[in-house]
Scaffold this motif. Structure first.
Motif, PDB file in Angstrom:
ATOM      1  N   ARG A 223       0.845  -1.192   0.000  1.00 43.38           N
ATOM      2  CA  ARG A 223       0.000   0.000   0.000  1.00 43.38           C
ATOM      3  C   ARG A 223       0.883   1.247   0.000  1.00 43.38           C
ATOM      4  NH1 ARG A 223      -3.055  -3.537  -0.776  1.00 43.38           N
ATOM      5  NH2 ARG A 223      -4.923  -4.161   0.380  1.00 43.38           N
ATOM      6  N   ARG A 224       0.298   2.396  -0.356  1.00 36.64           N
ATOM      7  CA  ARG A 224       1.079   3.628  -0.390  1.00 36.64           C
ATOM      8  C   ARG A 224       0.218   4.798   0.061  1.00 36.64           C
ATOM      9  NH1 ARG A 224       2.576   7.946  -4.046  1.00 36.64           N
ATOM     10  NH2 ARG A 224       1.067   7.225  -5.607  1.00 36.64           N
ATOM     11  N   ILE A 225       0.803   5.667   0.882  1.00 36.36           N
ATOM     12  CA  ILE A 225       0.212   6.969   1.164  1.00 36.36           C
ATOM     13  C   ILE A 225       0.930   7.979   0.282  1.00 36.36           C
ATOM     14  CG2 ILE A 225      -0.082   8.803   2.872  1.00 36.36           C
ATOM     15  CD1 ILE A 225      -0.365   6.721   4.989  1.00 36.36           C
ATOM     16  N   PRO A 226       0.252   8.544  -0.694  1.00 32.79           N
ATOM     17  CA  PRO A 226       0.931   9.455  -1.618  1.00 32.79           C
ATOM     18  C   PRO A 226       1.212  10.807  -0.971  1.00 32.79           C
ATOM     19  CG  PRO A 226      -1.406   9.348  -2.141  1.00 32.79           C
ATOM     20  CD  PRO A 226      -1.180   8.370  -1.020  1.00 32.79           C
ATOM     21  N   LEU A 227       2.444  11.249  -1.076  1.00 30.99           N
ATOM     22  CA  LEU A 227       2.817  12.585  -0.624  1.00 30.99           C
ATOM     23  C   LEU A 227       2.990  13.482  -1.842  1.00 30.99           C
ATOM     24  CD1 LEU A 227       5.512  11.741   2.098  1.00 30.99           C
ATOM     25  CD2 LEU A 227       3.026  11.925   2.357  1.00 30.99           C
TER      26      LEU A 227
END
Length: 382
Positions: A143-147
């Motif tokens: 999973r990724r939290i986009p910055l």
């Protein structure tokens, strides 16, 4: 009023941008990262590991108490090298029970991507906190939290802005996990996010006075060659980030410790007249009694003592300099911004000492001028 224009520098400009950055990124990360983890995935979590290198590691240290308080889960902050090469396989826990949050704005640091691949091998749920969806880290994580940190004309400021955004991503994810686990209501989650933005706005108002104070302190500290930073709880991360900025921008020797460990080791440092000690001491911090004792001992020694505190009533030795920052609604929120005065100080010291960030990659520092040692290190999954 002091004319500050001759002393403008990239770190100072970045610090002044932080309050607005925090407010805007709080809304953006909440929106973009809210569904990074599914509800069943969150229900299965029993533990969180935060990993990273450099400032990203410090972000984990700073947010650890907040994340534990909000999620009700044990949170361990591990250097990427430890997680990728040394952690015992049993330390990863049963499959799907451990969330590994790997922080790297660039996503290109080999060791962080390596740590994520190893954690995935042992059944962890992996979450990349990065701005680069094409990076090795983003590709390795499930999973990724986009910055999406807006570019800034003054440059990176040695991570002053990206460090904030990394902490925000950890904090907002923790708020979401606690909400799903029914530790509090959605209205409480909103109150936490509102407190973040209010803290940023209060700091924005305080910055001009802090700025003038830090310039005066820098002018009085040009001859200092050793910088010692103390903080406990989340402020241990602030102390870590502070010592890193001094080393990066001035090349001076710097150390960090918590308020207990200082009394066991750093209290024996010599050359005290050349030393500046900065202590992070919150009025409502659980370590307050120990902080008062430690500050009292330092006050009886030579050298410059500065105390970053949110209280005018916090007792200080006569010679100590009080660096008064705004209070915030929760003690665990303070490390999000409490190091900003030090970033101002570091920028001024760099200018006054005639230094350049990272030694400018000159002479002996040519081998570390680029990022190859970080991004092209040999990759191994053990």
């Amino acid at each position: 009023m002091m004319d500050m224009s001759p002393f403008h520098n990239p770190m100072r400009e970045n610090v002044y941008d932080v309050p607005n950055l925090v407010r805007s990124q709080c809304a953006q990360i909440e929106r973009d990262g809210r569904m990074a983890l599914t509800v069943p995935e969150i229900y299965r979590l029993r533990r969180i590991i935060v990993t990273g290198c450099g400032d990203s590691y410090a972000a984990g240290l700073s947010m650890k108490p907040a994340m534990e308080t909000l999620t009700g889960l044990p949170v361990e902050v591990l250097p990427a090298m430890h997680l990728s090469r040394y952690a015992c396989p049993d330390a990863f826990g049963p499959p799907e029970s451990t969330l590994v949050m790997a922080v790297s704005n660039s996503g290109a640091v080999t060791r962080v991507a390596e740590a994520v691949q190893r954690a995935s091998r042992y059944g962890c749920l992996t979450l990349a906190v990065t701005a680069r969806p094409e990076s090795a880290l983003a590709q390795a994580a499930r999973r990724r939290i986009p910055l999406d940190i807006p570019p800034f004309a003054a440059g990176s400021g040695n991570g002053v802005r990206s460090y904030r955004v990394s902490m925000l991503a950890l904090l907002l994810t923790a708020i979401r996990i606690g909400e799903v686990k029914c530790r509090y209501m959605m209205t409480d989650s909103e109150a936490y996010r509102t407190a973040v933005c209010r803290y940023a706005s209060d700091f924005e108002e305080a910055l001009p006075a802090l700025d003038r104070q830090m310039l005066r302190l820098a002018q009085a500290s040009v001859d200092k060659e050793l910088f010692d930073f103390l903080g406990s709880g989340g402020s241990l991360g602030s102390a870590w980030f502070s010592h890193a900025k001094i080393i990066e921008v001035t090349g001076d020797y710097a150390s960090y410790n918590d308020t207990e460990s200082w009394m066991h080791l750093n209290c024996f440092l010599r050359e005290l007249p050349k030393k500046l000690t900065m202590v992070y001491a919150g009025a409502n911090s659980p370590d307050r009694s120990r902080a008062e004792e430690t500050i009292g001992a330092i006050g009886q020694m030579r050298g410059t003592l500065c105390v970053v505190t949110d209280s005018e009533a916090f007792p200080l030795p006569e010679k100590a300099e009080r660096i008064l920052i705004p209070p915030c609604a929760y003690d665990w929120l303070s490390p999000l911004l409490n190091d900003l005065p030090l970033s101002l100080l570091a920028g001024y010291l760099c200018e006054l000492k005639g230094e350049s960030y990272g030694r400018g990659g000159r002479e002996d520092w040519r081998p570390i001028a680029g990022t190859d040692l970080l991004t092209k290190s040999k990759f191994a999954v053990i």
